[in-house]
Design a protein around this motif. Structure first.
Motif, PDB file in Angstrom:
ATOM      1  N   ALA A  77     -52.719  26.601  42.992  1.00  8.14           N
ATOM      2  CA  ALA A  77     -51.650  26.829  42.238  1.00  8.14           C
ATOM      3  C   ALA A  77     -50.537  27.006  42.384  1.00  8.14           C
ATOM      4  O   ALA A  77     -49.522  27.126  41.740  1.00  8.14           O
ATOM      5  CB  ALA A  77     -52.317  28.218  41.778  1.00  8.14           C
ATOM      6  N   ASP A  78     -50.098  27.310  43.680  1.00 13.97           N
ATOM      7  CA  ASP A  78     -49.017  27.434  44.316  1.00 13.97           C
ATOM      8  C   ASP A  78     -48.045  26.147  44.523  1.00 13.97           C
ATOM      9  O   ASP A  78     -46.794  26.163  44.819  1.00 13.97           O
ATOM     10  CB  ASP A  78     -48.829  28.160  45.834  1.00 13.97           C
ATOM     11  CG  ASP A  78     -49.469  29.564  45.637  1.00 13.97           C
ATOM     12  OD1 ASP A  78     -49.534  30.199  44.403  1.00 13.97           O
ATOM     13  OD2 ASP A  78     -50.273  29.942  46.456  1.00 13.97           O
ATOM     14  N   LEU A  79     -48.676  25.010  44.408  1.00  9.07           N
ATOM     15  CA  LEU A  79     -48.055  23.799  44.848  1.00  9.07           C
ATOM     16  C   LEU A  79     -47.845  22.882  43.534  1.00  9.07           C
ATOM     17  O   LEU A  79     -48.555  22.798  42.457  1.00  9.07           O
ATOM     18  CB  LEU A  79     -49.007  23.003  45.606  1.00  9.07           C
ATOM     19  CG  LEU A  79     -49.392  23.851  47.004  1.00  9.07           C
ATOM     20  CD1 LEU A  79     -50.331  22.984  47.765  1.00  9.07           C
ATOM     21  CD2 LEU A  79     -48.097  23.789  47.928  1.00  9.07           C
ATOM     22  N   PRO A 134     -44.477  32.969  50.218  1.00  5.55           N
ATOM     23  CA  PRO A 134     -44.913  31.618  50.219  1.00  5.55           C
ATOM     24  C   PRO A 134     -44.725  30.846  48.733  1.00  5.55           C
ATOM     25  O   PRO A 134     -44.276  29.692  49.081  1.00  5.55           O
ATOM     26  CB  PRO A 134     -46.170  31.743  50.990  1.00  5.55           C
ATOM     27  CG  PRO A 134     -46.204  33.074  51.487  1.00  5.55           C
ATOM     28  CD  PRO A 134     -45.452  33.897  50.423  1.00  5.55           C
ATOM     29  N   ALA A 135     -45.340  31.428  48.138  1.00  9.98           N
ATOM     30  CA  ALA A 135     -45.594  30.622  46.711  1.00  9.98           C
ATOM     31  C   ALA A 135     -44.297  30.370  46.150  1.00  9.98           C
ATOM     32  O   ALA A 135     -44.159  29.381  45.489  1.00  9.98           O
ATOM     33  CB  ALA A 135     -46.534  31.622  45.750  1.00  9.98           C
ATOM     34  N   SER A 136     -43.379  31.316  46.444  1.00 10.08           N
ATOM     35  CA  SER A 136     -41.811  31.012  45.717  1.00 10.08           C
ATOM     36  C   SER A 136     -41.398  29.700  46.416  1.00 10.08           C
ATOM     37  O   SER A 136     -40.775  28.907  45.839  1.00 10.08           O
ATOM     38  CB  SER A 136     -41.189  32.344  45.959  1.00 10.08           C
ATOM     39  OG  SER A 136     -39.696  32.071  45.529  1.00 10.08           O
ATOM     40  N   ALA A 137     -41.480  29.726  47.649  1.00 12.04           N
ATOM     41  CA  ALA A 137     -40.662  28.607  48.634  1.00 12.04           C
ATOM     42  C   ALA A 137     -41.388  27.336  48.285  1.00 12.04           C
ATOM     43  O   ALA A 137     -40.916  26.223  47.993  1.00 12.04           O
ATOM     44  CB  ALA A 137     -40.752  29.039  49.980  1.00 12.04           C
ATOM     45  N   ALA A 138     -42.851  27.183  48.150  1.00 15.53           N
ATOM     46  CA  ALA A 138     -43.660  26.149  47.585  1.00 15.53           C
ATOM     47  C   ALA A 138     -43.410  25.447  46.587  1.00 15.53           C
ATOM     48  O   ALA A 138     -43.329  24.337  46.090  1.00 15.53           O
ATOM     49  CB  ALA A 138     -45.123  26.569  47.877  1.00 15.53           C
ATOM     50  N   ALA A 139     -43.157  26.201  45.487  1.00 12.73           N
ATOM     51  CA  ALA A 139     -43.156  26.155  44.078  1.00 12.73           C
ATOM     52  C   ALA A 139     -41.842  25.184  44.045  1.00 12.73           C
ATOM     53  O   ALA A 139     -41.574  24.737  42.921  1.00 12.73           O
ATOM     54  CB  ALA A 139     -42.809  27.269  43.127  1.00 12.73           C
ATOM     55  N   GLN A 140     -40.616  25.340  44.969  1.00 17.51           N
ATOM     56  CA  GLN A 140     -39.657  24.458  44.924  1.00 17.51           C
ATOM     57  C   GLN A 140     -39.694  23.155  45.595  1.00 17.51           C
ATOM     58  O   GLN A 140     -38.683  22.427  45.621  1.00 17.51           O
ATOM     59  CB  GLN A 140     -38.309  25.234  45.367  1.00 17.51           C
ATOM     60  CG  GLN A 140     -38.143  26.680  45.002  1.00 17.51           C
ATOM     61  CD  GLN A 140     -38.048  26.637  43.480  1.00 17.51           C
ATOM     62  OE1 GLN A 140     -37.226  25.756  42.783  1.00 17.51           O
ATOM     63  NE2 GLN A 140     -38.593  27.572  42.432  1.00 17.51           N
ATOM     64  N   ALA A 197     -32.944  19.953  50.080  1.00 16.68           N
ATOM     65  CA  ALA A 197     -32.648  21.510  50.224  1.00 16.68           C
ATOM     66  C   ALA A 197     -33.892  21.761  50.978  1.00 16.68           C
ATOM     67  O   ALA A 197     -34.946  21.330  50.960  1.00 16.68           O
ATOM     68  CB  ALA A 197     -32.489  22.088  48.921  1.00 16.68           C
ATOM     69  N   PHE A 198     -33.634  22.972  51.724  1.00 17.93           N
ATOM     70  CA  PHE A 198     -34.978  23.740  52.308  1.00 17.93           C
ATOM     71  C   PHE A 198     -34.903  24.698  51.782  1.00 17.93           C
ATOM     72  O   PHE A 198     -34.192  25.629  51.258  1.00 17.93           O
ATOM     73  CB  PHE A 198     -34.392  24.110  54.043  1.00 17.93           C
ATOM     74  CG  PHE A 198     -34.438  22.858  54.703  1.00 17.93           C
ATOM     75  CD1 PHE A 198     -35.882  22.279  55.073  1.00 17.93           C
ATOM     76  CD2 PHE A 198     -33.267  22.142  55.342  1.00 17.93           C
ATOM     77  CE1 PHE A 198     -36.095  21.108  56.061  1.00 17.93           C
ATOM     78  CE2 PHE A 198     -33.589  21.092  56.303  1.00 17.93           C
ATOM     79  CZ  PHE A 198     -34.914  20.690  56.486  1.00 17.93           C
ATOM     80  N   HIS A 199     -36.283  25.403  51.812  1.00 15.25           N
ATOM     81  CA  HIS A 199     -36.728  26.818  51.268  1.00 15.25           C
ATOM     82  C   HIS A 199     -37.555  27.381  52.180  1.00 15.25           C
ATOM     83  O   HIS A 199     -38.665  26.896  52.416  1.00 15.25           O
ATOM     84  CB  HIS A 199     -37.682  26.627  49.971  1.00 15.25           C
ATOM     85  CG  HIS A 199     -36.514  25.906  48.845  1.00 15.25           C
ATOM     86  ND1 HIS A 199     -35.738  26.502  47.795  1.00 15.25           N
ATOM     87  CD2 HIS A 199     -36.445  24.518  48.675  1.00 15.25           C
ATOM     88  CE1 HIS A 199     -35.416  25.513  47.109  1.00 15.25           C
ATOM     89  NE2 HIS A 199     -35.781  24.354  47.324  1.00 15.25           N
ATOM     90  N   VAL A 200     -37.206  28.437  52.698  1.00 12.48           N
ATOM     91  CA  VAL A 200     -37.563  29.228  53.899  1.00 12.48           C
ATOM     92  C   VAL A 200     -38.407  30.429  53.466  1.00 12.48           C
ATOM     93  O   VAL A 200     -37.724  31.126  52.548  1.00 12.48           O
ATOM     94  CB  VAL A 200     -36.616  29.626  54.999  1.00 12.48           C
ATOM     95  CG1 VAL A 200     -37.182  29.907  56.111  1.00 12.48           C
ATOM     96  CG2 VAL A 200     -36.015  28.120  55.553  1.00 12.48           C
TER      97      VAL A 200
END
Length: 311
Positions: A189-191, A165-171, A135-138
């Motif tokens: 912390a976002d990763l 950005p944090a929401s996308a990176a968290a996935q 899946a991609f998260h943009v």
């Protein structure tokens, strides 16, 4: 003329060639202006001999524009004039894909793409050709542009749009940053633990997408070790340049440098890319071969200088 499989292969081969000494020493320079800068990058391949010079005008408040001049140094001829925006977008997206594969991307991985420009679109289009993306998260500063990018991406992979950005990176197992940001978009912390970060946007002074703590404990791989200490993410974290695991992508591809055993599992890996001239040259070589094979392009000839008559 370009297909993603051919482009990815050409980019991967260029890094392999660089690691084995098959390139001309690249050079880069910048000319400052009141409202932007002119970026110059030159380099080449030794076999077959081909030299490229890219000149990009980058206004602060407008899109960059420029050209790539392609020379045959043996025949002393100018072979081609190319639009640098097209070539740069393709080679940057393909470099991200090559780095992902070399640095441990697994089939079924989830990928966050931060940015909505041509490079971001290229990553969405190119990566599934080399890696089975789950899946991609943009994310993009303009939500409408991010939604449009997701709708128009012609890939059989689900694409989710995020507000931060944090929401996308968290996935994501892999995070690709390809924005013109001049301040960090992500902190450690976002990763997730063991995230692979492909930092593609910081390619000139002042551009930055990652906080210092993202690099602090990471295994760092660069497209060019010297260049990233001047204009890449590493330039904002000087201690990272002393990291014993710091190496170049070409050396990882050839096996000359191996990532630590914990990399990709518990330890973060960061690929710091500023864009290197020999990759532009490899793209130019691919375009020349393809154009000649299909009889495409606009031929041009400079008139020879007048003969000198001795008096």
């Amino acid at each position: 003329m370009l297909t993603w499989p051919d482009t990815i292969s050409a980019v991967r081969d260029s890094f392999r060639t660089a690691a084995t000494g098959g390139i001309m020493q690249p050079a880069a320079a910048q000319v400052g202006m009141a409202n932007g800068s002119l970026h110059l990058k030159a380099g080449g391949l030794l076999d077959p001999a081909l030299l490229s010079v890219k000149a990009n005008l980058r206004p602060d408040a407008a899109r960059a524009l420029g050209v790539i001049l392609v020379f045959d140094p043996d025949q002393v001829t100018l072979r081609a004039v190319l639009d640098s925006a097209d070539v740069t977008a393709y080679r940057t997206a393909a470099t991200a894909v090559v780095a992902a594969g070399a640095l441990g991307a697994k089939d079924g991985c989830s990928v966050a793409v931060l940015g909505t420009g041509r490079v971001a679109g290229g990553v969405l289009a190119a990566m599934p050709h080399d890696i089975a993306v789950g899946a991609f998260h943009v994310w993009g500063r303009d939500r409408d542009r991010a939604e449009r990018l997701a709708r128009t991406a012609d890939r059989p992979v689900s694409i989710h749009v995020h507000d931060t950005p944090a929401s996308a990176a968290a996935q994501a197992d892999i995070v690709v940053t390809c924005t013109p940001s001049r301040s960090p978009l992500l902190s450690a912390a976002d990763l997730r633990e063991g995230t692979l970060v492909l930092a593609m946007g910081a390619d000139s002074p002042g551009k930055r997408e990652l906080a210092a703590d993202v690099l602090a404990d990471a295994v760092i791989v660069a497209d060019d070790l010297e260049a990233v200490t001047r204009v890449g993410e590493v330039a904002f974290h000087p201690n990272a340049s002393g990291n014993a695991a710091l190496g170049e992508l070409g050396s990882v591809i050839t096996g000359a440098v191996a990532l630590p055993g914990d990399a990709g599992r518990t330890r973060r890996v960061v690929f710091d890319s500023v864009g290197i001239a020999f990759v532009d040259t490899a793209m130019a070589a691919l375009l020349l071969r393809t154009a000649q094979g299909r009889d495409l392009g606009t031929p041009f000839h400079f008139a020879p200088p007048p003969a000198v008559t001795e008096q």
